[in-house]
Design an enzyme around this catalytic site. Structure first.
Site, PDB file in Angstrom:
ATOM      1  N   HIS A 126     112.832  35.848  62.594  1.00 22.98           N
ATOM      2  CA  HIS A 126     111.925  34.751  62.952  1.00 22.98           C
ATOM      3  C   HIS A 126     112.293  34.229  64.338  1.00 22.98           C
ATOM      4  O   HIS A 126     113.473  34.079  64.675  1.00 22.98           O
ATOM      5  CB  HIS A 126     112.060  33.596  61.966  1.00 22.98           C
ATOM      6  CG  HIS A 126     111.497  33.867  60.606  1.00 22.98           C
ATOM      7  ND1 HIS A 126     110.823  35.018  60.272  1.00 22.98           N
ATOM      8  CD2 HIS A 126     111.514  33.105  59.471  1.00 22.98           C
ATOM      9  CE1 HIS A 126     110.442  34.959  59.011  1.00 22.98           C
ATOM     10  NE2 HIS A 126     110.851  33.811  58.499  1.00 22.98           N
ATOM     11  N   ARG A 159     111.865  43.588  33.419  1.00 21.35           N
ATOM     12  CA  ARG A 159     111.250  44.854  33.852  1.00 21.35           C
ATOM     13  C   ARG A 159     112.125  45.629  34.844  1.00 21.35           C
ATOM     14  O   ARG A 159     111.922  46.826  35.045  1.00 21.35           O
ATOM     15  CB  ARG A 159     109.869  44.604  34.456  1.00 21.35           C
ATOM     16  CG  ARG A 159     109.862  43.865  35.776  1.00 21.35           C
ATOM     17  CD  ARG A 159     108.446  43.722  36.325  1.00 21.35           C
ATOM     18  NE  ARG A 159     108.421  42.986  37.569  1.00 21.35           N
ATOM     19  CZ  ARG A 159     108.327  41.680  37.651  1.00 21.35           C
ATOM     20  NH1 ARG A 159     108.229  40.948  36.552  1.00 21.35           N
ATOM     21  NH2 ARG A 159     108.317  41.074  38.833  1.00 21.35           N
ATOM     22  N   SER A 160     113.094  44.951  35.466  1.00 19.30           N
ATOM     23  CA  SER A 160     114.010  45.633  36.397  1.00 19.30           C
ATOM     24  C   SER A 160     115.327  46.029  35.749  1.00 19.30           C
ATOM     25  O   SER A 160     116.211  46.566  36.419  1.00 19.30           O
ATOM     26  CB  SER A 160     114.298  44.716  37.600  1.00 19.30           C
ATOM     27  OG  SER A 160     113.133  44.465  38.341  1.00 19.30           O
ATOM     28  N   ASN A 214     115.905  36.299  59.476  1.00 15.94           N
ATOM     29  CA  ASN A 214     115.492  35.400  58.390  1.00 15.94           C
ATOM     30  C   ASN A 214     116.031  35.824  57.029  1.00 15.94           C
ATOM     31  O   ASN A 214     116.168  34.994  56.124  1.00 15.94           O
ATOM     32  CB  ASN A 214     113.965  35.325  58.324  1.00 15.94           C
ATOM     33  CG  ASN A 214     113.318  36.692  58.183  1.00 15.94           C
ATOM     34  OD1 ASN A 214     113.400  37.510  59.099  1.00 15.94           O
ATOM     35  ND2 ASN A 214     112.678  36.946  57.067  1.00 15.94           N
ATOM     36  N   GLY A 269     115.339  42.293  44.884  1.00 19.74           N
ATOM     37  CA  GLY A 269     114.467  41.876  45.987  1.00 19.74           C
ATOM     38  C   GLY A 269     115.150  42.009  47.335  1.00 19.74           C
ATOM     39  O   GLY A 269     116.339  42.306  47.433  1.00 19.74           O
ATOM     40  N   VAL A 300     116.025  39.704  49.557  1.00 17.15           N
ATOM     41  CA  VAL A 300     117.118  38.752  49.771  1.00 17.15           C
ATOM     42  C   VAL A 300     118.272  39.035  48.817  1.00 17.15           C
ATOM     43  O   VAL A 300     119.447  38.954  49.199  1.00 17.15           O
ATOM     44  CB  VAL A 300     116.619  37.302  49.635  1.00 17.15           C
ATOM     45  CG1 VAL A 300     117.781  36.317  49.731  1.00 17.15           C
ATOM     46  CG2 VAL A 300     115.585  36.996  50.709  1.00 17.15           C
ATOM     47  N   CYS A 340     113.724  29.503  55.500  1.00 19.13           N
ATOM     48  CA  CYS A 340     114.308  30.353  56.546  1.00 19.13           C
ATOM     49  C   CYS A 340     114.040  29.809  57.949  1.00 19.13           C
ATOM     50  O   CYS A 340     114.932  29.826  58.814  1.00 19.13           O
ATOM     51  CB  CYS A 340     113.781  31.777  56.416  1.00 19.13           C
ATOM     52  SG  CYS A 340     111.994  31.886  56.166  1.00 19.13           S
ATOM     53  N   SER A 392     108.813  39.957  56.676  1.00 18.85           N
ATOM     54  CA  SER A 392     109.814  39.985  55.600  1.00 18.85           C
ATOM     55  C   SER A 392     109.964  38.628  54.940  1.00 18.85           C
ATOM     56  O   SER A 392     110.439  38.529  53.805  1.00 18.85           O
ATOM     57  CB  SER A 392     111.172  40.472  56.119  1.00 18.85           C
ATOM     58  OG  SER A 392     111.622  39.662  57.188  1.00 18.85           O
ATOM     59  N   GLY A 393     109.527  37.568  55.619  1.00 25.45           N
ATOM     60  CA  GLY A 393     109.508  36.246  55.008  1.00 25.45           C
ATOM     61  C   GLY A 393     108.558  36.172  53.828  1.00 25.45           C
ATOM     62  O   GLY A 393     108.665  35.271  52.986  1.00 25.45           O
ATOM     63  N   PRO A 397      90.622  52.841  56.549  1.00 24.32           N
ATOM     64  CA  PRO A 397      90.296  51.430  56.303  1.00 24.32           C
ATOM     65  C   PRO A 397      91.573  50.584  56.221  1.00 24.32           C
ATOM     66  O   PRO A 397      92.574  51.029  55.659  1.00 24.32           O
ATOM     67  CB  PRO A 397      89.578  51.464  54.949  1.00 24.32           C
ATOM     68  CG  PRO A 397      89.102  52.867  54.793  1.00 24.32           C
ATOM     69  CD  PRO A 397      90.103  53.733  55.495  1.00 24.32           C
TER      70      PRO A 397
END
Length: 343
Positions: free
Chosen positions: A242, A39-40, A315, A12, A14, A130, A160-161, A182
């Site tokens: 932030h 799964r990762s 953050n 991820g 972070v 954060c 990104s938070g 759209p």
């Protein structure tokens, strides 16, 4: 003998940032293990000049691991942190799962480092939200000088938070606007491109959102339970960083000049405050930086002892990855843990 570190949620935003910060700061680790969901498994992540293959959290034995830096969401933390702690590994968790547990210290090292010793009750330490982390870094030195009574804060929080999905949505919507495609909203309740949304996390009974409640509860736990705080949390179309407009009421008199000098000397703070065009900091400039930046320090003429300040921080770093690594450094530097291999 160095420490063995596990990074949970390594794929991820972070988690990847934690690996980068560990390397940048030269954390005394002999071994770093990348963990994520099944799964990762097999995914490759960078750690300095090395490539780590992600292992499945479900299959990992923590008995030889010293510290687990966890950024895998609240449900994973709720289930796994006690199991990991029971194996003698200290968990530093980035989710909200353990922040309000009285037996789990909630730590920002520049603010309440001494409270870290309470980790022994559960072998879990919580990282704050954060938006709270950068706020209390700025408030602490001012509170020590003039005692804060009340804080009113409006946040301007980057996408990104909300994780990678939030960043992808801003990118995709912005592109859609320019090519007249759209615009789809999946992660956020309204369009985030060229817009601001006064809604982060779920609504509560009193009309506040959980993000706003977190700032109140966490500031009281970290800094001082007597401080009154009210917040409005807003999502803005910024990728990283932030910002917060903060109004502070003190018990004792304090001038803007005094506050400026105090904050210049405070750990983790960097003051950029010139009364001229561009003499302040914005989130675009601080992405990738460790400090909490403070600008627009000025007196509030509507209060007897009031100040306004502008607070900006990355953050993903101070709000999450950096703070978690700083907590780990605190454990090591205070000799609160010993490497199991050495033991």
């Amino acid at each position: 003998m160095g420490f063995k570190i596990a990074v949970i949620g390594a794929t991820g935003n972070v988690g990847r940032e934690i690996l980068e910060v560990l390397d940048e700061r030269g954390f005394p680790a002999d071994e770093v293990v990348a963990l994520a969901s099944r799964r990762s498994q097999g995914t490759e992540v960078s750690f300095g000049d090395k490539i780590l293959k992600v292992q499945a959290l479900e299959n990992y034995d923590f008995t030889g691991t010293d510290i687990a830096l966890m950024s895998a969401g609240g449900s994973v933390a709720k289930e796994w942190a006690p199991k990991i702690g029971a194996q003698g590994c200290v968990v530093i968790d980035n989710s909200s799962a353990w922040r309000y547990d009285m037996d789990v210290p909630l730590i920002v090292p520049e603010v309440n480092a001494d409270a870290v010793e309470g980790f022994r009750k559960r072998n879990i330490i919580a990282n704050p939200n954060c938006s709270t982390a950068q706020l209390v870094v700025a408030l602490k030195p001012l509170h020590d000088r003039a005692k804060i009574k009340r804080v009113v804060v409006a946040t301007y929080q980057s996408v990104s938070g909300a994780g990678k999905d939030g960043m992808d949505e801003l990118f995709n919507q912005t592109r859609a606007v320019f090519v007249a495609d759209p615009v789809e909203s999946k992660k956020f309740t309204k369009r985030i491109a060229f817009n601001v949304i006064p809604h982060i996390d779920v609504f509560m009974e009193d009309g506040s959102t959980k993000e706003e409640w977190k700032m109140v509860a966490e500031t009281k736990k970290i800094l001082d339970p007597k401080i009154k705080l009210t917040a409005t949390a807003v999502r803005v179309p910024v990728f990283i960083g932030h910002s917060e407009a903060v109004n502070i009421e003190f018990e004792e008199p304090i001038t803007a000049d005094e506050a400026r000098e105090i904050l210049r000397e405070a750990p983790g703070c960097l003051v950029i405050d010139k009364h001229e065009d561009g003499g302040y900091v914005t989130p675009q400039e601080i992405a990738g930086e460790d400090a909490t930046y403070i600008s627009r320090i000025r007196e509030d003429s509507t209060l007897d002892n009031g100040l306004n300040i502008w607070v900006v921080s990355d953050n993903l770093r101070k709000g999450a990855a950096l703070n978690a690594v700083q907590i780990a450094e605190l454990l090591v530097n205070r000799h609160l843990i010993q490497a199991k291999k050495a033991a």
